[in-house]
Design a protein around this motif. Sequence first.
Motif, PDB file in Angstrom:
ATOM      1  N   ALA A 120      33.988   8.707   7.331  1.00  0.00           N
ATOM      2  CA  ALA A 120      33.957  10.126   7.687  1.00  0.00           C
ATOM      3  C   ALA A 120      35.093  10.475   8.640  1.00  0.00           C
ATOM      4  N   TYR A 139      37.578  18.448   8.789  1.00  0.00           N
ATOM      5  CA  TYR A 139      36.117  18.384   8.726  1.00  0.00           C
ATOM      6  C   TYR A 139      35.575  19.287   7.625  1.00  0.00           C
ATOM      7  N   VAL A 180      30.182  15.215   1.764  1.00  0.00           N
ATOM      8  CA  VAL A 180      29.353  14.022   1.911  1.00  0.00           C
ATOM      9  C   VAL A 180      29.657  13.036   0.786  1.00  0.00           C
ATOM     10  N   ILE A 236      32.702  11.084   1.600  1.00  0.00           N
ATOM     11  CA  ILE A 236      32.450  10.107   2.660  1.00  0.00           C
ATOM     12  C   ILE A 236      31.774   8.867   2.071  1.00  0.00           C
ATOM     13  N   LYS A 266      26.674  15.950   7.391  1.00  0.00           N
ATOM     14  CA  LYS A 266      27.927  15.338   7.857  1.00  0.00           C
ATOM     15  C   LYS A 266      28.177  15.558   9.345  1.00  0.00           C
TER      16      LYS A 266
END
Length: 188
Positions: A16, A25, A30, A33, A51
């Motif tokens: 992440a 960001y 997700v 990640i 997240k």
Amino acid sequence: MARWDPNARERLVRAALDLFVRQGYDRTTVAEIAERAGLAKSTFFRHFADKREVLSGGDALARLFAGAVAAAPPGAGPLEAAGAALAAAGEHAFTAERYPTVRERQQVVAANPELTERELLKREALATALADALRERGVPDPAAVLTAALTLLALGAALARWTDRPGLDFAALAREELTALRDTAATL
């Protein structure tokens, strides 16, 4: 890698952060990640609600602070007990090995208003946990609340200095900051 790998949580955090730094960001999903960590999306949700939680660390720092305050010598005053909490943070959370991760996390949080707001709420919860730990030692209010507030100010100042200059000892910086705040408060 196997989905059941015991370091899945750490791999998800690392993946992440790498993605947040590289692409932002807001532009990281997700699914990305989990893929980067070599895990299934469902594994992500076994460890984190969303997240944002990847960056929060849960309440580990609050538990660390509470444990250090409880373990402080019986005769230690409130600021000494709080200093023990900051020293424990230096030994476990803000180590040289964790420096790159902490610095990247700070950069990601600072670049996102939603995360900055969440960070402020997290610090408030940390102050509450610290004040509660001090109360359990018999420190009355408002001394417990004031000590917790000073400790969080010292934590923030030490963290800013530590992330700006690698190689510094976090515990020493935190001790300096707490001492300076105590001395300043005494002159008010």
